[in-house]
Write a protein that holds these residues in place. Structure first.
Motif, PDB file in Angstrom:
ATOM      1  N   GLN A  51      43.168  42.360  52.671  1.00  0.00           N
ATOM      2  CA  GLN A  51      41.826  42.137  52.142  1.00  0.00           C
ATOM      3  C   GLN A  51      41.565  43.005  50.919  1.00  0.00           C
ATOM      4  OE1 GLN A  51      39.403  42.910  55.560  1.00  0.00           O
ATOM      5  NE2 GLN A  51      39.502  40.796  56.286  1.00  0.00           N
ATOM      6  N   ASP A  52      42.020  44.249  50.952  1.00  0.00           N
ATOM      7  CA  ASP A  52      41.850  45.137  49.797  1.00  0.00           C
ATOM      8  C   ASP A  52      42.577  44.590  48.573  1.00  0.00           C
ATOM      9  OD1 ASP A  52      40.302  46.827  51.284  1.00  0.00           O
ATOM     10  OD2 ASP A  52      41.902  48.317  51.627  1.00  0.00           O
ATOM     11  N   ARG A  53      43.827  44.128  48.772  1.00  0.00           N
ATOM     12  CA  ARG A  53      44.586  43.567  47.643  1.00  0.00           C
ATOM     13  C   ARG A  53      43.904  42.321  47.101  1.00  0.00           C
ATOM     14  NH1 ARG A  53      49.264  44.829  50.902  1.00  0.00           N
ATOM     15  NH2 ARG A  53      49.262  42.681  51.606  1.00  0.00           N
ATOM     16  N   GLN A  54      43.384  41.495  48.013  1.00  0.00           N
ATOM     17  CA  GLN A  54      42.709  40.267  47.589  1.00  0.00           C
ATOM     18  C   GLN A  54      41.457  40.598  46.765  1.00  0.00           C
ATOM     19  OE1 GLN A  54      41.238  37.857  50.834  1.00  0.00           O
ATOM     20  NE2 GLN A  54      41.866  35.999  49.778  1.00  0.00           N
ATOM     21  N   GLU A  55      40.675  41.567  47.224  1.00  0.00           N
ATOM     22  CA  GLU A  55      39.485  41.965  46.475  1.00  0.00           C
ATOM     23  C   GLU A  55      39.857  42.546  45.120  1.00  0.00           C
ATOM     24  OE1 GLU A  55      37.449  44.666  49.036  1.00  0.00           O
ATOM     25  OE2 GLU A  55      36.895  43.100  50.471  1.00  0.00           O
ATOM     26  N   PHE A  56      40.932  43.333  45.083  1.00  0.00           N
ATOM     27  CA  PHE A  56      41.379  43.919  43.822  1.00  0.00           C
ATOM     28  C   PHE A  56      41.766  42.821  42.838  1.00  0.00           C
ATOM     29  CE2 PHE A  56      44.821  45.539  41.116  1.00  0.00           C
ATOM     30  CZ  PHE A  56      44.137  46.560  40.468  1.00  0.00           C
ATOM     31  N   ARG A  57      42.512  41.812  43.320  1.00  0.00           N
ATOM     32  CA  ARG A  57      42.909  40.709  42.435  1.00  0.00           C
ATOM     33  C   ARG A  57      41.692  39.950  41.919  1.00  0.00           C
ATOM     34  NH1 ARG A  57      46.185  38.773  46.582  1.00  0.00           N
ATOM     35  NH2 ARG A  57      47.844  40.267  46.830  1.00  0.00           N
ATOM     36  N   GLN A  58      40.708  39.750  42.782  1.00  0.00           N
ATOM     37  CA  GLN A  58      39.499  39.054  42.344  1.00  0.00           C
ATOM     38  C   GLN A  58      38.771  39.851  41.271  1.00  0.00           C
ATOM     39  OE1 GLN A  58      37.425  38.496  46.014  1.00  0.00           O
ATOM     40  NE2 GLN A  58      38.463  36.575  46.484  1.00  0.00           N
ATOM     41  N   GLU A  59      38.710  41.173  41.433  1.00  0.00           N
ATOM     42  CA  GLU A  59      38.080  42.007  40.415  1.00  0.00           C
ATOM     43  C   GLU A  59      38.864  41.955  39.110  1.00  0.00           C
ATOM     44  OE1 GLU A  59      37.739  45.887  42.060  1.00  0.00           O
ATOM     45  OE2 GLU A  59      36.285  45.253  43.574  1.00  0.00           O
ATOM     46  N   GLN A  60      40.192  41.946  39.197  1.00  0.00           N
ATOM     47  CA  GLN A  60      41.019  41.873  37.994  1.00  0.00           C
ATOM     48  C   GLN A  60      40.784  40.565  37.258  1.00  0.00           C
ATOM     49  OE1 GLN A  60      42.260  44.142  36.584  1.00  0.00           O
ATOM     50  NE2 GLN A  60      43.472  45.491  37.820  1.00  0.00           N
ATOM     51  N   ARG A  61      40.675  39.474  38.017  1.00  0.00           N
ATOM     52  CA  ARG A  61      40.444  38.177  37.381  1.00  0.00           C
ATOM     53  C   ARG A  61      39.063  38.117  36.749  1.00  0.00           C
ATOM     54  NH1 ARG A  61      41.512  35.514  42.322  1.00  0.00           N
ATOM     55  NH2 ARG A  61      43.565  36.223  42.796  1.00  0.00           N
ATOM     56  N   GLN A  62      38.102  38.815  37.370  1.00  0.00           N
ATOM     57  CA  GLN A  62      36.737  38.768  36.873  1.00  0.00           C
ATOM     58  C   GLN A  62      36.663  39.327  35.456  1.00  0.00           C
ATOM     59  OE1 GLN A  62      33.997  40.960  39.296  1.00  0.00           O
ATOM     60  NE2 GLN A  62      32.239  39.878  38.484  1.00  0.00           N
ATOM     61  N   TYR A  63      37.318  40.424  35.197  1.00  0.00           N
ATOM     62  CA  TYR A  63      37.365  40.997  33.860  1.00  0.00           C
ATOM     63  C   TYR A  63      38.813  41.049  33.416  1.00  0.00           C
ATOM     64  CZ  TYR A  63      32.505  42.203  33.560  1.00  0.00           C
ATOM     65  OH  TYR A  63      31.150  42.121  33.476  1.00  0.00           O
ATOM     66  N   ALA A  64      39.334  39.913  33.013  1.00  0.00           N
ATOM     67  CA  ALA A  64      40.697  39.879  32.508  1.00  0.00           C
ATOM     68  C   ALA A  64      40.768  40.737  31.254  1.00  0.00           C
ATOM     69  CB  ALA A  64      41.107  38.443  32.200  1.00  0.00           C
ATOM     70  N   ARG A  65      41.902  41.364  31.045  1.00  0.00           N
ATOM     71  CA  ARG A  65      42.032  42.302  29.928  1.00  0.00           C
ATOM     72  C   ARG A  65      42.004  41.606  28.575  1.00  0.00           C
ATOM     73  NH1 ARG A  65      46.565  46.297  32.482  1.00  0.00           N
ATOM     74  NH2 ARG A  65      45.196  47.171  34.023  1.00  0.00           N
ATOM     75  N   TRP A  66      42.535  40.420  28.532  1.00  0.00           N
ATOM     76  CA  TRP A  66      42.539  39.697  27.263  1.00  0.00           C
ATOM     77  C   TRP A  66      42.247  38.246  27.579  1.00  0.00           C
ATOM     78  CZ3 TRP A  66      44.640  35.588  24.746  1.00  0.00           C
ATOM     79  CH2 TRP A  66      44.486  35.553  23.345  1.00  0.00           C
ATOM     80  N   GLN A  67      41.279  37.683  26.889  1.00  0.00           N
ATOM     81  CA  GLN A  67      40.896  36.291  27.128  1.00  0.00           C
ATOM     82  C   GLN A  67      40.739  35.578  25.799  1.00  0.00           C
ATOM     83  OE1 GLN A  67      37.202  36.213  29.294  1.00  0.00           O
ATOM     84  NE2 GLN A  67      37.707  38.098  30.354  1.00  0.00           N
ATOM     85  N   GLN A  68      41.087  34.328  25.791  1.00  0.00           N
ATOM     86  CA  GLN A  68      40.799  33.480  24.643  1.00  0.00           C
ATOM     87  C   GLN A  68      39.464  32.812  24.931  1.00  0.00           C
ATOM     88  OE1 GLN A  68      42.658  33.172  21.805  1.00  0.00           O
ATOM     89  NE2 GLN A  68      41.016  31.948  20.978  1.00  0.00           N
ATOM     90  N   ALA A  69      38.535  32.891  24.001  1.00  0.00           N
ATOM     91  CA  ALA A  69      37.216  32.307  24.203  1.00  0.00           C
ATOM     92  C   ALA A  69      37.334  30.800  24.413  1.00  0.00           C
ATOM     93  CB  ALA A  69      36.320  32.600  23.008  1.00  0.00           C
TER      94      ALA A  69
END
Length: 149
Positions: A51-69
């Motif tokens: 569950q911790d890993r899953q939450e961490f991945r969701q947080e990472q996806r929420q603010y991806a480091r680099w995104q194309q608009a």
């Protein structure tokens, strides 16, 4: 008297062996219960880790480091700070303090389809890109490339 003493002694010996067997059985049951509880604890621990890993991945996806608009917006002409040229920023770099002035901070992020920045962060415009930086240090946490025309 001998018969009574022998019978009593036999009863005591028989009772003590039964008591030993009962104690051994109780110990065995106790060990099995301990092992069951230990297995259950391990299962729960692994489940919490998942569950911790899953939450961490969701947080990472929420603010991806680099995104194309996904969409481009019209905005006023961009003028770089004096002495600076437009450049490509990336995660982990620090923006100079001059970029953190009101002239470059994007306050109407909702208008441009951006999420509200976390506490202590703000969006800064650099060329046609928007960069999510820490207010105090200027550390870049995300880059949204090509947001403006």
């Amino acid at each position: 008297m001998n018969k009574i003493l022998t019978a009593t002694l036999a009863a005591v010996i028989a009772g003590s062996t039964v008591g030993v067997a009962t104690a051994a059985e109780a110990q065995s049951r106790h060990d099995r219960q301990d092992r069951r509880e230990l297995r259950q604890d391990r299962r729960e621990f692994r489940q919490e880790q998942r569950q911790d890993r899953q939450e961490f991945r969701q947080e990472q996806r929420q603010y991806a480091r680099w995104q194309q608009a996904q969409r481009r917006y019209n905005a006023p002409r961009y003028v770089a700070p004096r002495g600076y040229a437009v450049r490509q920023w990336s995660y982990g770099q620090r923006m100079p303090s001059y970029y953190r002035t009101n002239a470059y901070v994007v306050r109407d992020y909702g208008r441009y389809g951006l999420r509200q920045p976390p506490q202590g962060y703000h969006y800064v415009r650099s060329g046609n890109d928007v960069v999510l930086t820490a207010v105090a240090t200027g550390l870049i946490t995300a880059v949204i490339a090509g947001l403006f025309n």
